[in-house]
Design an enzyme around this catalytic site. Structure first.
Site, PDB file in Angstrom:
ATOM      1  N   GLU A   2     -19.998  48.761  75.294  1.00  0.00           N
ATOM      2  CA  GLU A   2     -21.076  47.901  75.765  1.00  0.00           C
ATOM      3  C   GLU A   2     -22.331  48.732  75.937  1.00  0.00           C
ATOM      4  O   GLU A   2     -22.253  49.761  76.615  1.00  0.00           O
ATOM      5  CB  GLU A   2     -20.664  47.266  77.100  1.00  0.00           C
TER       6      GLU A   2
ATOM      7  N   HIS B  71     -23.687  40.392  78.549  1.00  0.00           N
ATOM      8  CA  HIS B  71     -23.340  40.617  79.956  1.00  0.00           C
ATOM      9  C   HIS B  71     -24.336  39.898  80.882  1.00  0.00           C
ATOM     10  O   HIS B  71     -25.023  40.537  81.687  1.00  0.00           O
ATOM     11  CB  HIS B  71     -23.272  42.120  80.261  1.00  0.00           C
TER      12      HIS B  71
ATOM     13  N   ARG C 230     -14.516  42.505  82.257  1.00  0.00           N
ATOM     14  CA  ARG C 230     -14.983  43.798  81.760  1.00  0.00           C
ATOM     15  C   ARG C 230     -14.488  43.974  80.326  1.00  0.00           C
ATOM     16  O   ARG C 230     -13.328  43.652  80.012  1.00  0.00           O
ATOM     17  CB  ARG C 230     -14.450  44.948  82.626  1.00  0.00           C
TER      18      ARG C 230
ATOM     19  N   MET D 192      -6.574  35.338  89.803  1.00  0.00           N
ATOM     20  CA  MET D 192      -7.012  34.204  90.627  1.00  0.00           C
ATOM     21  C   MET D 192      -7.718  34.750  91.863  1.00  0.00           C
ATOM     22  O   MET D 192      -7.387  34.437  93.003  1.00  0.00           O
ATOM     23  CB  MET D 192      -5.802  33.330  90.979  1.00  0.00           C
ATOM     24  N   GLY D 193      -8.689  35.625  91.618  1.00  0.00           N
ATOM     25  CA  GLY D 193      -9.544  36.092  92.717  1.00  0.00           C
ATOM     26  C   GLY D 193     -10.666  35.082  92.905  1.00  0.00           C
ATOM     27  O   GLY D 193     -10.535  33.915  92.551  1.00  0.00           O
ATOM     28  N   ARG D 194     -11.784  35.578  93.446  1.00  0.00           N
ATOM     29  CA  ARG D 194     -12.893  34.655  93.731  1.00  0.00           C
ATOM     30  C   ARG D 194     -13.407  33.964  92.468  1.00  0.00           C
ATOM     31  O   ARG D 194     -13.590  32.741  92.442  1.00  0.00           O
ATOM     32  CB  ARG D 194     -14.047  35.436  94.379  1.00  0.00           C
ATOM     33  N   ILE D 195     -13.641  34.766  91.393  1.00  0.00           N
ATOM     34  CA  ILE D 195     -14.236  34.165  90.193  1.00  0.00           C
ATOM     35  C   ILE D 195     -13.183  33.352  89.434  1.00  0.00           C
ATOM     36  O   ILE D 195     -13.473  32.267  88.913  1.00  0.00           O
ATOM     37  CB  ILE D 195     -14.894  35.254  89.307  1.00  0.00           C
TER      38      ILE D 195
HETATM   39  C1  8YV Z   1     -23.745  42.634  87.019  1.00  0.00           C
HETATM   40  C2  8YV Z   1     -21.227  42.178  86.868  1.00  0.00           C
HETATM   41  O1  8YV Z   1     -24.916  42.010  86.686  1.00  0.00           O
HETATM   42  O2  8YV Z   1     -21.167  41.944  89.184  1.00  0.00           O
HETATM   43  C3  8YV Z   1     -20.612  42.388  88.195  1.00  0.00           C
HETATM   44  O3  8YV Z   1     -19.531  43.010  88.265  1.00  0.00           O
HETATM   45  O4  8YV Z   1     -20.623  42.377  85.875  1.00  0.00           O
HETATM   46  C4  8YV Z   1     -22.638  41.643  86.777  1.00  0.00           C
HETATM   47  O5  8YV Z   1     -22.805  40.626  87.685  1.00  0.00           O
HETATM   48  C5  8YV Z   1     -23.641  43.871  86.194  1.00  0.00           C
HETATM   49  O6  8YV Z   1     -22.487  44.553  86.524  1.00  0.00           O
HETATM   50  C6  8YV Z   1     -24.874  44.746  86.375  1.00  0.00           C
HETATM   51  O7  8YV Z   1     -24.724  45.764  87.337  1.00  0.00           O
END
Ligand code: 8YV
Length: 332
Positions: free
Chosen positions: A269, A288, A240, A156-159
């Site tokens: 990835e 991504h 991730r 429950m961080g920012r995102i």
């Molecule tokens: C990036 C992301 O675009 O911000 C992050 O942690 O995963 C993406 O928003 C990606 O990491 C490219 O550097």
């Protein structure tokens, strides 16, 4: 004369701002592919600042290749698992990331994955394009309801909090686990805390991952935890790739242990085109793209550049990941 190296072709707003600094020397790898490691180590030599992406590992070898004048590495991402932070800190190099500017855009994409997988949009679109839509199908594409379902957030961080707001807008019940409890959000919005990851997983119709990648979260969603999900539940990962064990996920999707998965990130990835997950209809994978809106990528580019400008002009960066170095240097 300060030297800056930019490791990729990125939205021009940040690089342009750096190029406008009088007397600065800006070098950039501008091919649309990841810079080979040996080329990177050669090109960063003598740099005072580097604007990097998640594809560059910022470790002792990198910092030494740059040299002792290196002052700041600014990541174009909120996640910074590509930084070996203790190595930066030990050498007095400031690391920065791009939080906040991408929060809502990333949550929008995570919610889009949730909607698309639950209502089978990729399968339905393929059906129409493949010419199979001959009649209205009373038994066709019956998905899972989003409204009034339980959204379980791991983190429950920012995102995570932005995802919770979207869920609440769809009248979902929002439950979460985070090592750092957010009683303020519970009181304000009625989200419910659970004492463990497992409790969240068992109870949810949608499990959405919003943790950083660390040794503790690597393969957090393994076979055992996937088996705790409801058979009708959907896993969303916009954090991730390595947080989810891809072999265990394949088995769970194939055997009907869970209903579907929506992934913005994968392990490895990019996902190879012959990867077994790509053979599954109930696995939606996008490359991504969570932060990929024009506005947000511009804001990320500008923030990374501002972080570099601040440090090279002797001020504190806006968003450091190792504040202790900023303090040691007395930057304000
Ligand atoms: C990036 C992301 O675009 O911000 C992050 O942690 O995963 C993406 O928003 C990606 O990491 C490219 O550097």
């Amino acid at each position: 004369m300060p030297k800056v190296f930019i490791t990729r072709n990125i939205p021009a707003i940040g690089p342009d701002k750096l190029r406008k600094q009088s007397g600065w020397e800006i070098d950039q790898w501008s091919k649309d592919e990841v810079i080979p490691r040996d080329e990177l180590l050669r090109r960063v030599k003598g740099a005072d600042a580097v604007l990097s992406l998640l594809t560059e590992r910022i470790d002792a070898e990198f910092i030494e290749a740059a040299g002792p004048q290196l002052k700041v590495v600014a990541n174009l991402a909120v996640g910074f698992d590509n930084f070996v932070v203790p190595e930066l800190t030990k050498r007095g190099v400031i690391g920065t990331n791009t939080p906040d500017v991408l929060t809502d855009t990333t949550a929008d994409l995570a919610f889009a994955l949730l909607m698309a997988t639950s209502r089978m949009l990729p399968q339905a679109e393929k059906y129409v394009k493949d010419g199979h839509w001959h009649t209205w199908e009373p038994l066709g594409f019956m998905g899972q309801d989003v409204h009034h379902a339980t959204l379980g957030l791991l983190g429950m961080g920012r995102i995570g909090a932005a995802m919770a707001r979207r869920g609440a807008g769809f009248e979902m019940k929002v439950i979460y686990y985070d090592a750092y409890r957010r009683q303020d959000l519970e009181q304000q919005y009625g989200y419910e805390y659970r004492n463990s990851i497992e409790e969240v997983i068992r109870e949810s119709d949608f499990v959405s991952v919003h943790t950083p990648l660390t040794e503790e979260t690597r393969h957090l969603m393994n076979a055992e935890r996937l088996a705790m999900m409801k058979k009708t539940a959907i896993l969303i990962n916009s954090a991730r790739g390595p947080i989810v064990d891809p072999d265990a996920l394949y088995d769970a999707l194939k055997n009907g242990t869970i209903w579907a998965a929506g992934l913005d990130v994968t392990e490895p990835e990019p996902v190879p085109s012959d990867h077994k997950l790509l053979t599954l209809e109930n696995c939606l994978i996008v490359p991504h793209i969570a932060s990929a809106s024009i506005n947000t990528r511009n804001n990320m580019s500008e923030l990374a550049a501002d972080n570099i400008i601040n440090v090279l002009e002797g001020r504190a960066p806006k968003t450091p990941v190792n504040k202790e170095v900023v303090e040691q240097k007395g930057l304000k």
